[in-house]
Motif scaffolding. Structure first.
Motif, PDB file in Angstrom:
ATOM      1  N   ASP A  71      -3.830  -5.177   0.345  1.00 43.53           N
ATOM      2  CA  ASP A  71      -4.190  -3.854  -0.433  1.00 43.53           C
ATOM      3  C   ASP A  71      -4.307  -3.177   1.144  1.00 43.53           C
ATOM      4  O   ASP A  71      -4.337  -2.246   0.577  1.00 43.53           O
ATOM      5  N   ASP A  72      -5.333  -3.970   2.083  1.00 43.13           N
ATOM      6  CA  ASP A  72      -5.788  -2.712   2.662  1.00 43.13           C
ATOM      7  C   ASP A  72      -5.766  -3.498   3.916  1.00 43.13           C
ATOM      8  O   ASP A  72      -6.314  -3.817   5.238  1.00 43.13           O
ATOM      9  N   SER A  73      -4.596  -4.494   4.043  1.00 47.32           N
ATOM     10  CA  SER A  73      -4.472  -5.458   5.624  1.00 47.32           C
ATOM     11  C   SER A  73      -4.375  -4.392   6.964  1.00 47.32           C
ATOM     12  O   SER A  73      -4.723  -4.937   8.162  1.00 47.32           O
ATOM     13  N   HIS A  74      -3.495  -3.176   6.762  1.00 47.29           N
ATOM     14  CA  HIS A  74      -3.747  -2.818   7.484  1.00 47.29           C
ATOM     15  C   HIS A  74      -4.711  -1.569   8.205  1.00 47.29           C
ATOM     16  O   HIS A  74      -4.890  -0.643   8.822  1.00 47.29           O
ATOM     17  N   THR A  75      -6.223  -1.996   7.521  1.00 45.11           N
ATOM     18  CA  THR A  75      -6.835  -0.849   7.655  1.00 45.11           C
ATOM     19  C   THR A  75      -8.112  -1.436   8.428  1.00 45.11           C
ATOM     20  O   THR A  75      -7.827  -2.586   9.142  1.00 45.11           O
ATOM     21  N   LYS A 129     -11.010  -1.071   8.804  1.00 43.54           N
ATOM     22  CA  LYS A 129     -12.031  -1.714   7.972  1.00 43.54           C
ATOM     23  C   LYS A 129     -11.514  -3.437   7.569  1.00 43.54           C
ATOM     24  O   LYS A 129     -12.682  -4.539   7.964  1.00 43.54           O
ATOM     25  N   ARG A 130     -11.130  -3.896   6.974  1.00 42.99           N
ATOM     26  CA  ARG A 130     -10.217  -4.681   6.699  1.00 42.99           C
ATOM     27  C   ARG A 130      -9.886  -5.452   8.128  1.00 42.99           C
ATOM     28  O   ARG A 130     -10.369  -6.857   8.131  1.00 42.99           O
ATOM     29  N   ARG A 145       1.598   4.329  10.669  1.00 42.89           N
ATOM     30  CA  ARG A 145       0.535   3.285  10.421  1.00 42.89           C
ATOM     31  C   ARG A 145       0.176   2.897  12.177  1.00 42.89           C
ATOM     32  O   ARG A 145      -0.794   2.662  11.834  1.00 42.89           O
ATOM     33  N   ILE A 181       1.054  -1.228   0.261  1.00 41.62           N
ATOM     34  CA  ILE A 181      -0.139  -0.055   0.145  1.00 41.62           C
ATOM     35  C   ILE A 181       0.965   1.446   0.244  1.00 41.62           C
ATOM     36  O   ILE A 181       1.752   1.336   0.800  1.00 41.62           O
ATOM     37  N   HIS A 202      -4.895 -10.309   1.847  1.00 42.37           N
ATOM     38  CA  HIS A 202      -5.484  -9.116   1.753  1.00 42.37           C
ATOM     39  C   HIS A 202      -4.630  -8.438   1.281  1.00 42.37           C
ATOM     40  O   HIS A 202      -4.467  -7.071   2.510  1.00 42.37           O
TER      41      HIS A 202
END
Ligand SMILES: Cc1cc2nc3c(=O)[nH]c(=O)nc-3n(C[C@H](O)[C@H](O)[C@H](O)COP(=O)(O)O)c2cc1C
Ligand code: SF4
Ligand code: FES
Lengths: 208, 432
Positions: free
Chosen positions: B17-21, B23-24, B134, A182, B15
């Motif tokens: 693309d968004d494992s850090h969010t 939401k995911r 992050r 990302i 995931h």
């Protein structure tokens, strides 16, 4: 009387509120002092001492222990080249020489224009993407001596306001320690870490 | 290649693309275990972690549940997450911080509740600006959801989390130095006893210090239960282990693996072997502090804590540094010793003086100024830092940093004496 801007003093108050004891805020406040003056000045340390209620000598004793608190002026862009074992095995010494050559200064020094400082450091946690370096603590993995030269030229000509790790990595890097996946939204504005509680993280431009 | 079950790197793998969010994280079951933990007792939580035999991943492999059970009754107590990762070769925590910060935050909540902690600190090395951003973002998101702050998950439990940046000092990874640093002091290790910050730590209060990877395992232990967790591992080494592989290797990277596979499997199957036309010369099995291994003696050895200790080394924080036949061992040892000499805090004479001497002697051999007595001199100076050159090293110092500097000396004099002698006699590297 504080020399710091109102905004900086407000930021200092917020930082101190994050800790049960004021003295624990010494480290972030030292970064704040660097961001205020460009490097860690006597006045900056005195300010920190007053804020947390210790002597300037106690602040100096702490500050002098850590390599990231620069008590001499450094360039707008601080290039930190890892020369520890994993990077050394893959040519870090040649990268460091290329940086010194392109910047025109030996490591540990800053060019005459005050734009670029070169230093070498122990492991920066990017050993899987060796050799690695950082510009204002934003990472480039698997760099080469040629790319290191280009980096110095680019910093001198492009003069980026915000140093973003993805842009650096795309322009000058090779294979990383792991998939970065990302894009990062924030980058550095000076030779200290870009971190939101310090107010030093600025959005990297152009993407949104 | 065999595929191995993933635990702490699973979400980022599935995931990317968004494992850090957040939401995911929540969409994949995240924060359910923290929510559960808030309603559990300290006894139950400590018991569960003791039962899982989760071992610390910061280098010393100390059982996490046992450490927690030492917590002195004084209050307030604190939790400090050790994210100072700085040992040459180690970059696994960076990946966990960048790619799955909520997993760590959930581990922090569980650990805090288990130890009746209401203020936790995440101490991240200063050079990790992006990982710190992050983690701060994840912490901010967790506050917004009221998973942190006052009355977390609708309970009466309060928990504050402060993300703290270091400023470039490896020694701050040692837990008592880390605590001094967090108090705004020089990051110098404290004299022992007390042996554990759990007795007396931050602000002289009971304090739990755990590594990033250690805490990242907790949500999974709660989710899958003790037996499933133990089943992922090998015998006493439960769960998975993150190896950071670097150096002369085709596929450097972090690999989450069970214990028990052999070094041959790790180096040749998992990490792709050596570069074209090159042979394996030696490798460091567990970070700069660990004695080295060589193919003839160790390639078929299973990677377990016990087998590694019996062979005179350690897995440490999981950093495997591979060196091929183009490596000058004098230079490699010099670089590692230089690290310890650079990073010595200077409190203990054997460490401060000894590492400087070792570095100087190695450099002189490397640059062709070596003398015949230098090998004996290296061993002599090493013996002053760590009496008897035993494994695990005898302590003459406040912390293990000094004795660690001896590991590369022991290694090169044991396996590559001829090469060092040739280096001294010819005045240049015999490989050049
Ligand atoms: C010189 C030295 C450096 C250390 N550096 C780290 C480090 O960077 N990260 C870490 O987690 N532990 C480090 N440790 C180990 C810590 O002292 C402590 O044992 C660990 O953080 C406890 O966490 P764990 O039980 O979860 O592994 C270091 C120890 C020493 C002696
Ligand atoms: S062994 Fe070295 S690093 Fe550790 S406390 Fe003593 S001087 Fe400091
Ligand atoms: S050895 Fe250079 S980043 Fe670790």
């Amino acid at each position: 009387m504080s020399r710091w801007r109102q905004e900086t003093r407000e930021r200092a108050r917020q930082i101190m509120a994050r800790y049960p004891q004021k003295r624990s805020a010494v480290m972030p406040l030292l970064y704040l002092a660097m961001a205020e003056d460009g490097y860690l000045t006597e006045e900056g340390m005195a300010e920190v001492a007053e804020l947390v209620g210790i002597t300037p000598a106690q602040v100096l004793a702490a500050a002098s222990f850590y390599t990231m608190y620069k008590r001499e002026p450094v360039g707008r862009y601080l290039i930190t080249c890892c020369t520890s074992i994993s990077c050394m095995l893959l040519g870090a010494d040649d990268v460091l020489h290329a940086l010194e050559d392109a910047a025109g200064v030996p490591h540990g020094e800053t060019d005459a224009e005050g734009v670029i400082s070169v230093e070498h450091a122990e492991c920066i946690g990017a050993c899987g993407g060796a050799p690695a370096l950082q510009v204002n603590y934003e990472l480039i993995e698997s760099i080469t001596p040629d790319k290191a030269r280009e980096l110095v030229q680019w910093l001198r000509s492009a003069h980026p306001e915000v140093v973003g790790t993805d842009e650096l990595q795309n322009l000058f890097g090779g294979s990383p320690s792991f998939d970065w996946a990302i894009r990062e939204d924030f980058g550095a504005i000076g030779p200290y870490p870009a971190f939101s509680p310090l107010g030093t993280a600025a959005p990297v431009g152009g993407e949104e | 290649m065999t595929s191995y079950p993933r635990v702490v790197t699973k979400r980022m793998e599935e995931h990317p693309d968004d494992s850090h969010t957040i939401k995911r994280y929540q969409a994949t079951g995240g924060y359910k275990q923290a929510r559960r933990a808030v309603r559990m007792t300290r006894e139950d939580l400590v018991g569960l972690v003791e039962g899982s035999r989760l071992l610390g991943r910061g280098g010393a492999a100390f059982p996490a549940g046992l450490k927690w059970s030492f917590l002195a009754p004084g209050r307030p107590s604190y939790l400090v997450v050790n994210a100072d990762e700085s040992e040459p070769g180690t970059f696994k925590d960076r990946q966990l911080l960048e790619r799955d910060p909520h997993q760590l935050v959930e581990g922090v909540i569980i650990t805090a509740v288990a130890n009746e902690v209401h203020h936790a600190f995440i101490y991240i090395r200063g050079e990790y600006a992006k990982p710190a951003r992050r983690v701060q973002k994840a912490v901010d998101e967790a506050y917004r959801e009221r998973f942190l702050g006052k009355g977390i998950f609708g309970s009466k439990y309060d928990l504050e989390v402060t993300v703290h940046l270091g400023a470039g000092a490896y020694i701050c990874g040692e837990e008592t130095a880390l605590i001094n640093s967090l108090e705004g002091l020089r990051g110098e290790p404290r004299l022992k006893p007390p042996y554990f910050p759990a007795a007396m730590g931050l602000y002289n209060q009971p304090t739990i210090v755990n590594n990033v990877e250690t805490l990242s395992n907790l949500p999974h232990i709660l989710e899958g239960g003790v037996d499933e967790y133990k089943g992922l591992g090998h015998d006493v080494d439960t769960g998975t282990f993150l190896f950071s592989v670097s150096g002369h290797i085709r596929k450097p990277g972090n690999y989450e693996l069970p214990h028990g596979i052999t070094w041959r499997e790790l180096i040749f199957d998992v990490a792709g072997g050596l570069r074209e036309g090159r042979q394996l010369k030696t490798w460091i099995p567990g970070g700069a502090s660990a004695p080295w291994f060589v193919p003839d003696d160790h390639l078929e050895l299973p990677i377990t804590k016990d087998d590694t200790a019996k062979a005179g080394s350690m897995l440490g924080s999981g950093a495997v540094v591979v060196m091929d036949d183009s490596t000058c061992v004098v230079r490699a040892a010099e670089r590692i010793v230089r690290f310890f000499s650079d990073e010595s805090c200077g409190q203990c004479t054997p460490c401060r003086e000894g590492t400087t001497w070792l570095e100087m002697i190695l450099r002189r051999i490397e640059t062709g100024q070596g003398r015949d007595v230098d090998i004996d001199l290296l061993l002599d100076v090493s013996d002053n830092i760590s009496v008897g050159l035993a494994w695990p090293p005898k302590m003459t110092t406040i912390c293990p940093l000094g004795p660690s500097a001896v590991s590369p000396i022991i290694s090169i004099t044991k396996y590559f004496k001829g090469e060092i002698q040739a280096h001294i006699q010819r005045g240049v590297c015999p490989l050049a």
